[in-house]
Scaffold this motif. Structure first.
Motif, short mmCIF file in Angstrom:
data_model
loop_
_atom_site.label_atom_id
_atom_site.label_comp_id
_atom_site.label_asym_id
_atom_site.label_seq_id
_atom_site.Cartn_x
_atom_site.Cartn_y
_atom_site.Cartn_z
N LEU A 290 0.84 -1.19 0.00
CA LEU A 290 0.00 0.00 0.00
C LEU A 290 0.88 1.24 0.00
CD1 LEU A 290 -2.99 0.97 0.29
CD2 LEU A 290 -2.52 1.18 2.73
N GLU B 71 -8.59 5.23 -2.51
CA GLU B 71 -8.71 3.98 -1.77
C GLU B 71 -9.01 2.81 -2.70
OE1 GLU B 71 -11.72 5.07 0.99
OE2 GLU B 71 -10.32 6.04 2.40
N GLY B 72 -9.83 3.06 -3.73
CA GLY B 72 -10.12 2.02 -4.70
C GLY B 72 -8.91 1.63 -5.53
N ASN C 135 -5.83 1.73 -4.59
CA ASN C 135 -4.95 0.93 -3.75
C ASN C 135 -5.46 -0.48 -3.57
OD1 ASN C 135 -2.46 2.10 -2.68
ND2 ASN C 135 -3.78 3.79 -2.12
N ARG C 136 -6.77 -0.64 -3.45
CA ARG C 136 -7.33 -2.00 -3.31
C ARG C 136 -7.05 -2.82 -4.56
NH1 ARG C 136 -11.66 0.75 -0.77
NH2 ARG C 136 -12.84 0.80 -2.73
N GLN C 137 -7.06 -2.17 -5.73
CA GLN C 137 -6.86 -2.88 -6.98
C GLN C 137 -5.41 -3.28 -7.21
OE1 GLN C 137 -8.44 -0.54 -10.24
NE2 GLN C 137 -10.28 -0.03 -9.07
N VAL D 189 -2.84 -3.61 -4.69
CA VAL D 189 -2.11 -4.31 -3.63
C VAL D 189 -1.99 -5.79 -3.97
CG1 VAL D 189 -2.21 -5.03 -1.21
CG2 VAL D 189 -2.68 -2.68 -1.82
#
Length: 265
Positions: free
Chosen positions: A4, A258-259, A261-263, A265
């Motif tokens: 992240l 935030e989206g 980073n979720r994609q 990581v």
């Protein structure tokens, strides 16, 4: 897998933005790029300096970092101007803006290397003139605690490829680069980032269709954001993820980050 990103997250901020600094703070963004373009600094410097100083003080009160400023651009500010006398005046005016930004404690000033259109037959001379002007401005800025970041630009502007950006900054180690992924019409963002490498001091993040700049919210266009974030991480980028989205809403920008980073990581 990519860890992240621990970068700060910010947005460009104009004096006329409907989203205020308090909304930016509530959304969880922690830095801004203060856009100085769009105001008549040449005729109203003192009054505008006071207005923008008040913005800087308000940002400090809210614990929002003014990470960078975006210097004025267009013909009256074009450091690639071929008229030597006019160009000297332009450099002096840009230096005055750097002095103001440095008085606010800002460390990076984003500068457009040209305006447009630039005829192809004028391009070699304009590149040489711009390179010299950027060097002069960077040398003047040595007296200040601020660095100039030359922004990659679209269409016929100078600096529209990684090769041109590197040519413009190659003789001046003090110059940094602002990577605007939405301006890259001749190569992918990850190719640009990997080629320019550690000279990237700041970024402008938005999406587009690959045909022209659009300043869309990331995810609305063709940019492959996992590759962009991984390339920046690989090159050791330490600045913020600075959104430059047209009519960006702070809460949407935070959710978008935030989206992303979720994609990745």
């Amino acid at each position: 897998m990519r860890q992240l990103a621990e970068w700060k997250v910010g947005t460009s901020y104009r004096f006329s933005d409907s989203s205020g600094l308090e909304q930016i703070k509530r959304a969880g963004l922690n830095c801004i790029e203060l856009v100085l373009h769009g105001q008549d600094w040449l005729n109203n410097f003192e009054a505008l300096a006071k207005q923008f100083t008040d913005i800087v003080h308000e940002a400090a009160r809210l614990d929002i970092e003014v990470w960078s400023v975006h210097l004025p651009f267009a013909d009256p500010w074009d450091v690639s101007c071929l008229d030597a006398e006019l160009r000297k005046m332009i450099i002096d005016n840009q230096y005055r803006m750097l002095q103001l930004a440095e008085s606010w404690g800002v460390g990076i000033a984003v500068l457009h290397p040209s305006f447009e259109p630039i005829p192809e037959e004028d391009r070699p001379e304009r590149m040489a003139v711009c390179q010299e002007a950027l060097h002069t401005l960077a040398q003047l800025a040595k007296n200040l605690n601020i660095r100039v970041a030359v922004e990659c630009l679209p269409r016929t502007c100078l600096g529209n490829t990684s090769d041109e950006i590197l040519q413009l900054i190659e003789s001046t180690s003090e110059l940094l680069v602002c990577c605007d992924v939405n301006h890259l019409l001749h190569e992918s963002a990850e190719k640009f980032i990997n080629k320019v490498g550690s000279r990237i001091g700041t970024v402008h993040m938005s999406d587009y269709d690959g045909i022209d700049e659009r300043h869309w919210l990331p995810g609305k266009g063709i940019v492959e954001w996992d590759k962009v974030l991984n390339a920046l991480t690989k090159q050791g980028y330490q600045g913020p993820f600075m959104f430059e989205v047209r009519n960006g809403v702070p809460e949407e920008l935070k959710s978008c980050w935030e989206g992303l980073n979720r994609q990745t990581v």
